[in-house]
Scaffold this motif. Structure first.
Motif, PDB file in Angstrom:
ATOM      1  N   ALA A 210       0.870  -1.298   0.117  1.00 61.63           N
ATOM      2  CA  ALA A 210       0.124  -0.016   0.000  1.00 61.63           C
ATOM      3  C   ALA A 210       0.786   1.396  -0.140  1.00 61.63           C
ATOM      4  CB  ALA A 210      -0.889  -0.007   1.274  1.00 61.63           C
ATOM      5  N   HIS A 211       1.736   1.063   0.724  1.00 62.31           N
ATOM      6  CA  HIS A 211       2.804   2.404   0.627  1.00 62.31           C
ATOM      7  C   HIS A 211       3.469   2.734  -0.487  1.00 62.31           C
ATOM      8  CE1 HIS A 211       6.072   5.010   2.299  1.00 62.31           C
ATOM      9  NE2 HIS A 211       6.698   4.454   1.588  1.00 62.31           N
ATOM     10  N   LYS A 212       3.968   1.460  -1.313  1.00 64.91           N
ATOM     11  CA  LYS A 212       4.525   1.761  -2.636  1.00 64.91           C
ATOM     12  C   LYS A 212       3.394   2.424  -3.521  1.00 64.91           C
ATOM     13  CE  LYS A 212       7.852  -2.135  -2.799  1.00 64.91           C
ATOM     14  NZ  LYS A 212       8.882  -1.473  -3.513  1.00 64.91           N
ATOM     15  N   LEU A 213       2.224   1.974  -3.429  1.00 64.77           N
ATOM     16  CA  LEU A 213       1.202   2.319  -4.491  1.00 64.77           C
ATOM     17  C   LEU A 213       0.838   3.930  -4.175  1.00 64.77           C
ATOM     18  CD1 LEU A 213      -1.335  -0.635  -4.778  1.00 64.77           C
ATOM     19  CD2 LEU A 213       0.331   0.145  -6.344  1.00 64.77           C
ATOM     20  N   ALA A 214       0.539   4.311  -3.068  1.00 64.94           N
ATOM     21  CA  ALA A 214       0.257   5.515  -2.315  1.00 64.94           C
ATOM     22  C   ALA A 214       1.474   6.547  -2.774  1.00 64.94           C
ATOM     23  CB  ALA A 214       0.073   5.445  -0.947  1.00 64.94           C
ATOM     24  N   SER A 215       2.601   5.960  -2.795  1.00 64.68           N
ATOM     25  CA  SER A 215       3.869   7.046  -3.187  1.00 64.68           C
ATOM     26  C   SER A 215       4.231   7.150  -4.363  1.00 64.68           C
ATOM     27  CB  SER A 215       4.975   6.625  -2.104  1.00 64.68           C
ATOM     28  OG  SER A 215       5.530   5.346  -2.295  1.00 64.68           O
ATOM     29  N   ALA A 216       3.615   6.208  -5.265  1.00 61.37           N
ATOM     30  CA  ALA A 216       4.032   6.435  -6.688  1.00 61.37           C
ATOM     31  C   ALA A 216       3.544   7.457  -7.481  1.00 61.37           C
ATOM     32  CB  ALA A 216       3.854   4.911  -7.278  1.00 61.37           C
ATOM     33  N   SER A 217       4.069   7.820  -8.232  1.00 55.44           N
ATOM     34  CA  SER A 217       3.333   8.985  -9.037  1.00 55.44           C
ATOM     35  C   SER A 217       2.577   8.643 -10.198  1.00 55.44           C
ATOM     36  CB  SER A 217       4.138  10.164  -9.596  1.00 55.44           C
ATOM     37  OG  SER A 217       5.281   9.534 -10.555  1.00 55.44           O
ATOM     38  N   GLY A 218       2.809   7.531 -10.503  1.00 61.05           N
ATOM     39  CA  GLY A 218       2.137   6.795 -11.814  1.00 61.05           C
ATOM     40  C   GLY A 218       2.152   5.188 -11.745  1.00 61.05           C
ATOM     41  N   VAL A 350      -3.105  10.925   0.083  1.00 62.55           N
ATOM     42  CA  VAL A 350      -3.241  11.084  -1.491  1.00 62.55           C
ATOM     43  C   VAL A 350      -2.046  11.553  -2.053  1.00 62.55           C
ATOM     44  CG1 VAL A 350      -4.600  11.736  -3.483  1.00 62.55           C
ATOM     45  CG2 VAL A 350      -5.702  11.104  -1.093  1.00 62.55           C
ATOM     46  N   THR A 351      -1.432  10.815  -2.919  1.00 62.24           N
ATOM     47  CA  THR A 351      -0.281  11.368  -3.922  1.00 62.24           C
ATOM     48  C   THR A 351      -0.939  12.610  -4.762  1.00 62.24           C
ATOM     49  OG1 THR A 351       0.824   9.367  -3.565  1.00 62.24           O
ATOM     50  CG2 THR A 351       1.423  10.856  -5.319  1.00 62.24           C
ATOM     51  N   ASP A 352      -0.104  13.769  -4.840  1.00 65.72           N
ATOM     52  CA  ASP A 352      -0.502  14.653  -5.868  1.00 65.72           C
ATOM     53  C   ASP A 352      -0.287  14.055  -7.123  1.00 65.72           C
ATOM     54  OD1 ASP A 352      -1.456  17.080  -6.860  1.00 65.72           O
ATOM     55  OD2 ASP A 352       0.528  18.377  -6.216  1.00 65.72           O
ATOM     56  N   SER A 353      -0.971  13.696  -7.909  1.00 65.09           N
ATOM     57  CA  SER A 353      -0.767  13.105  -9.223  1.00 65.09           C
ATOM     58  C   SER A 353      -1.758  13.219  -9.978  1.00 65.09           C
ATOM     59  CB  SER A 353      -0.338  11.779  -9.051  1.00 65.09           C
ATOM     60  OG  SER A 353      -0.095  11.009 -10.432  1.00 65.09           O
ATOM     61  N   ASP A 354      -1.571  13.530 -11.293  1.00 66.73           N
ATOM     62  CA  ASP A 354      -2.814  13.485 -12.037  1.00 66.73           C
ATOM     63  C   ASP A 354      -2.651  12.508 -13.297  1.00 66.73           C
ATOM     64  OD1 ASP A 354      -0.627  14.467 -13.692  1.00 66.73           O
ATOM     65  OD2 ASP A 354      -1.778  16.349 -14.599  1.00 66.73           O
ATOM     66  N   TYR A 355      -1.746  11.406 -13.028  1.00 69.51           N
ATOM     67  CA  TYR A 355      -1.774  10.469 -13.819  1.00 69.51           C
ATOM     68  C   TYR A 355      -2.804   9.858 -14.408  1.00 69.51           C
ATOM     69  CZ  TYR A 355       0.717   6.221 -15.648  1.00 69.51           C
ATOM     70  OH  TYR A 355       1.485   5.102 -16.402  1.00 69.51           O
ATOM     71  N   ALA A 356      -3.801   9.525 -13.773  1.00 75.20           N
ATOM     72  CA  ALA A 356      -5.171   8.779 -14.117  1.00 75.20           C
ATOM     73  C   ALA A 356      -5.642   9.777 -15.160  1.00 75.20           C
ATOM     74  CB  ALA A 356      -5.898   8.505 -12.937  1.00 75.20           C
TER      75      ALA A 356
END
Length: 567
Positions: A210-218, A350-356
């Motif tokens: 979960a930590h890996k997924l939460a911290s990844a930008s994409g 929540v990671t600040d990412s607009d990847y989706a």
């Protein structure tokens, strides 16, 4: 009622019933006559008789895939069991639990130039979870215990863990026609059950993942073929809502979300992107689930993308490294994994990412380019398939043949969340029609097969199957043979293309429809299609065939140019 005097056959039939097997597909023969009697007189197993063993096995596959239950297959001795191989291989890679039963001569007659004898035991060993050999002489109590034990083991093996076919080879000696009273005793009724602990991730592993997924930008999740699963769809949609996770699905992934959340037009999305855009969208983590991926575009993209981490989720026996980047194999059902991950990751920032949202932008752009390009094309495979997929009513189950049909299905978004299936375990064209007929036999609604003419010709004998439901319909793309060869790179430019690959020949589909009792429809332009489809859909007294006559060479050119369209 009398029963066969072959005790092994009676025990086998009894155990099939006790383990909940409700369907058996039988091919006629002499050596398997005692087993046919045992199944036919069981009173609890629905039997379907199919003469052609190759077709029979695919029909059983279709039944099992849609009913989500094991289905028994029974053939006689000799080469009959070898005809099962294509469907059994497909079932193995699609994780479908077929119970393959082959009647055999007693072992002392193998390799003795006796008729209809070959080495049947383990003949399918590469494509079944386990092979079993039941001896001819089962008169003693100890041998009856053995039969009961190995049949229990086979039926448990097929449905536990990674589901797959099993093969029971049963030796039967002559005479084969003797009858007796129904045998009694504990070996006719003893059923072994199995309890499996629920698939769970340890708390430490859950936190780490979960930590890996939460911290990844994409994070890019890609689903191959899969049964419909509303719980899994909900979990994946929840991850997309975090912003840093994008989900790509194929038509046969059968995973759905509110409009636009998932990228479900992978090929048109990626083919419209520049190399620079693909580099910019390279994921930190790739997660794959389900079976084999159809899209060559996503495989080519990720194989060359130098992905940091790749996790594969699912019950597997082999290490699945199709993208050449695997770092973690998580051997548990995808629905269980994502449910636990969502519950854990919801507590993470929540990671600040607009990847989706960026992937959704490229998907929308691809759809716009698709719509513009298709609207400019004349009647051909592409425009015909557009009309097909836009017209499929709600509630119809759709079967796709391999080759052209499944690839066109990648490009279109039907208006309803229909179930789509295809033999993508080993991706052969050989049994698509039989599989669809089997699937239709266990579904209360309409089953539609969308197939190319070459695939339909390969399996045309399946139309002789007795009792094909009026709820079965098939659309045949008649583009003059193997249309796929006109646009795949390995064959499209060869001077031998038409003679050796496309193999254009007369396919008398209307005559075949009349001969087999199907109602026939035909279209050779947009107007014909629109006028005929409503009648095709409404027919409920007879199964139907709808032939779409399209220009083969033009269709190949149109599809080749489709993948070159850029903004």
């Amino acid at each position: 009622m009398d029963y066969t005097d072959k005790i092994s056959c009676n025990i086998l039939a009894a155990m099939l019933m006790e383990h909940g097997v409700k369907e058996a597909v039988i091919s006629p023969g002499s050596r398997n006559a005692p087993m046919i009697v045992a199944l036919a007189r069981s009173g609890a197993i629905r039997t379907t008789v199919v003469i052609d063993e190759r077709s029979a096995a695919f029909i059983a596959l279709g039944k099992s895939a849609i009913s989500d239950s094991p289905v028994a297959l029974l053939c006689t001795s000799g080469t009959a069991v070898l005809n099962y191989a294509p469907a059994v291989a497909e079932a193995y890679y699609r994780q479908i639990p077929l119970i393959v039963i082959s009647a055999d001569r007693p072992m002392e007659w193998i390799d003795q130039d006796d008729s209809q004898t070959l080495r049947q035991y383990e003949a399918l060993a590469h494509y079944v979870k386990r092979s079993y050999n039941i001896p001819a002489d089962c008169r003693e109590d100890n041998m009856q215990w053995y039969v009961n034990r190995v049949v229990n083991d086979a039926l448990l093996c097929a449905v536990s863990g990674r589901k797959a076919p099993v093969h029971i080879n049963i030796q039967l000696d002559e005479p084969l026609d003797r009858m007796a009273c129904r045998p009694e005793g504990k070996w006719m009724s003893r059923t072994i059950t199995q309890l499996s602990s629920a698939s769970r991730i340890s708390e430490d592993d859950k936190e780490m993942l979960a930590h890996k997924l939460a911290s990844a930008s994409g994070v890019l999740v890609i689903a191959g073929f899969h049964d419909p699963d509303s719980g899994l769809s909900k979990s994946l949609a929840s991850l997309v809502g975090r912003g840093n996770v994008a989900v790509m699905t194929e038509r046969i992934s059968n995973l759905t979300a509110p409009e636009g959340m998932f990228v479900d037009t992978i090929d048109s999305t990626l083919s419209s992107m520049s190399d620079e855009e693909k580099v910019a969208m390279r994921p930190d983590i790739v997660i794959t689930l389900g079976g084999a991926i159809v899209s060559r575009f996503i495989k080519q993209y990720l194989r060359g993308a130098s992905v940091g981490e790749h996790w594969h989720i699912g019950n597997t026996e082999a290490t699945i490294d199709c993208l050449r980047s695997l770092t973690m194999n998580i051997n548990m059902p995808a629905d269980c994994f994502f449910k636990e991950i969502v519950e854990t990751i919801n507590d993470k920032p929540v990671t600040d990412s607009d990847y989706a949202s960026r992937w959704r932008h490229f998907a929308r752009r691809g759809i716009e380019l698709h719509d513009r390009y298709v609207s400019m094309q004349p009647w051909c495979d592409l425009t015909a398939m557009q009309r097909v997929f836009a017209s499929i009513p709600e509630g119809w189950n759709v079967q796709l043949s391999n080759g052209t049909a499944v690839r066109y299905a990648q490009l279109f978004r039907p208006p309803h969340d229909n179930r789509f299936d295809c033999n993508r375990g080993v991706s052969g064209i050989d049994g698509s029609l039989s599989t669809a007929i089997g699937a239709a036999s266990v579904y209360d609604g309409v089953t539609l097969l969308v197939t190319g003419d070459m695939s339909a010709q390969y399996d045309i004998g399946a139309l002789a199957t007795q009792g094909i439901t009026p709820q079965f319909k098939m659309i045949v793309l008649c583009n003059g043979g193997g249309g796929i060869f006109r646009f795949v790179k390995s064959t499209s430019r060869l001077p031998e293309l038409e003679e050796y690959f496309v193999v254009n020949r007369d396919f008398p589909l209307k005559k075949l429809a009349d001969a087999y009792g199907f109602r026939y429809f035909e279209a050779n332009d947009n107007e014909n299609f629109d006028n005929s489809f409503a009648d095709f859909a409404a027919e409920d007294k007879l199964p139907c065939i709808f032939a779409l006559m399209t220009p083969g060479e033009l269709s190949g050119d149109v599809l080749s140019q489709y993948f070159k369209v850029k903004p």
